[in-house]
Design a protein around this motif. Structure first.
Motif, PDB file in Angstrom:
ATOM      1  N   VAL A   1       2.742  -5.886   2.456  1.00 57.63           N
ATOM      2  CA  VAL A   1       2.181  -5.367   3.908  1.00 57.63           C
ATOM      3  C   VAL A   1       0.683  -6.137   4.262  1.00 57.63           C
ATOM      4  CG1 VAL A   1       1.535  -3.487   5.095  1.00 57.63           C
ATOM      5  CG2 VAL A   1       3.730  -3.291   3.603  1.00 57.63           C
TER       6      VAL A   1
ATOM      7  N   ARG B   1       7.095   2.148   5.251  1.00 57.14           N
ATOM      8  CA  ARG B   1       8.085   1.074   4.780  1.00 57.14           C
ATOM      9  C   ARG B   1       8.664   1.758   3.228  1.00 57.14           C
ATOM     10  NH1 ARG B   1       6.998  -5.179   4.042  1.00 57.14           N
ATOM     11  NH2 ARG B   1       6.723  -4.849   6.285  1.00 57.14           N
TER      12      ARG B   1
ATOM     13  N   VAL C   1      -3.877   0.708   4.790  1.00 58.05           N
ATOM     14  CA  VAL C   1      -2.443   0.589   4.109  1.00 58.05           C
ATOM     15  C   VAL C   1      -2.395   1.319   2.979  1.00 58.05           C
ATOM     16  CG1 VAL C   1      -0.525  -1.065   3.212  1.00 58.05           C
ATOM     17  CG2 VAL C   1      -2.212  -1.762   4.920  1.00 58.05           C
TER      18      VAL C   1
ATOM     19  N   TRP D   1       1.032   2.484   7.172  1.00 55.22           N
ATOM     20  CA  TRP D   1      -0.013   1.905   7.346  1.00 55.22           C
ATOM     21  C   TRP D   1      -0.558   2.180   8.918  1.00 55.22           C
ATOM     22  CZ3 TRP D   1       4.310  -0.740   6.241  1.00 55.22           C
ATOM     23  CH2 TRP D   1       5.000  -1.423   7.242  1.00 55.22           C
TER      24      TRP D   1
END
Ligand code: SAM
Length: 280
Positions: A107, A263, A237, A274
């Motif tokens: 990410v 996610r 994140v 995030w």
């Protein structure tokens, strides 16, 4: 796993030692111990079964098998754990990097432009920081409040020739400047979570696992403070626990982050969230 013990008192053949370890802890772990601790390659395991091992070497393997039978994580016994493509040193002073944490790196790499400044909060072995600095041209700062963890991180930086600035700090206390991305896998297990008495967690440092009574204390502090250390439009994140998605999303929203996304990990568990700092 069988629990028979092995009292070897003489030198023995490699094949014999490997077969005994395999019967006790399974083929995968036996291979890891033999290759890591005895320096025997996979090929040699099959082509040099008759090689005679000295008594100290036999005892090294036997002790390692016994430690494993007592539940100690294989990573602490071998001293290494793979994270993405990196072979990282670990010790009982640091959390053993998890597969799901590799998602955080994916990410951050997606969100951060080349030469961006990234802060890894609670770096432990340096897994996230080192992966980021190896896979992209980023300026990475790694923070931990535990000096022993920073020593492990330093060893890994040296071994992988990674350029990471290390700072000993209680979260943001000694952090200077602003960042394009802040990433963290903080301790997020509730203090009374029964999982702490199970499996690998029994051997890992509580300071790397426990996020206060609720498990959310460090997450809350980081989500709150990160806004003051992000450039306008920068990203925070974070990794969180399997049941913390709703609470963490509310923390992001309450603090004013936008574009909040999440996610799931490889087991389809919500794991990474995030959000974007205001200002751009
Ligand atoms: C869950 S571990 C993560 C380690 C590593 N980032 C990883 O993913 O494998 C959390 C880390 O945060 C560190 N930590 C705990 N409390 C901290 C604090 N107040 N300030 C800075 N680091 C802290 C611990 O020492 C530990 O290394």
């Amino acid at each position: 796993m069988k629990t028979q013990s092995c009292n070897t008192t003489t030198e023995q053949e490699l094949g014999q030692c490997f077969d005994r370890a395999k019967a006790q802890i399974g083929v995968d772990e036996a291979m890891l111990l033999v290759t890591r601790l005895l320096g025997v390659s996979f090929t040699e395991l099959y082509t040099e079964r008759g090689r005679v091992l000295s008594l100290p070497v036999v005892e090294t393997l036997n002790r390692a098998v016994q430690r494993r039978l007592c539940g100690e994580p294989i990573a602490y016994i071998t001293g290494y754990k793979m994270f993405r493509t990196l072979d990282l040193q670990v010790s009982p002073d640091v959390l053993i990097p998890r597969f799901e944490t590799e998602l955080l790196v994916d990410v951050v790499l997606d969100l951060t432009a080349d030469r961006g400044r990234v802060l890894d909060l609670g770096t432990g072995s340096g897994a996230i920081a080192i992966a980021l600095s190896k896979f992209r041209e980023l300026q990475v700062v790694a923070v931990d409040n535990d000096e022993r963890a920073l020593q492990v991180c330093a060893e890994n930086c040296k071994e992988h020739e990674a350029t990471v600035e290390m700072v000993r700090s209680n979260w943001f206390e000694n952090v200077r400047g602003r960042f394009d991305t802040i990433v963290s896998n903080p301790p997020y297990v509730a203090a009374d979570d029964p999982h702490l008495d199970e499996g690998d967690l029994r051997f890992e440092p509580p300071s790397a696992l426990v996020g206060g009574l609720s498990g959310l204390e460090h997450l809350e502090e980081i989500i709150h403070s990160a806004m003051n250390f992000l450039n306008p439009g920068g990203w925070l994140v974070i990794e969180h626990g399997y049941d913390q998605q709703t609470s963490v999303k509310k923390m992001f929203a309450d603090r004013g982050y936008s574009n909040i996304q999440q996610r799931r990990d490889y087991t389809d568990t919500p794991r990474v969230m995030w959000g974007r700092a205001h200002g751009r």
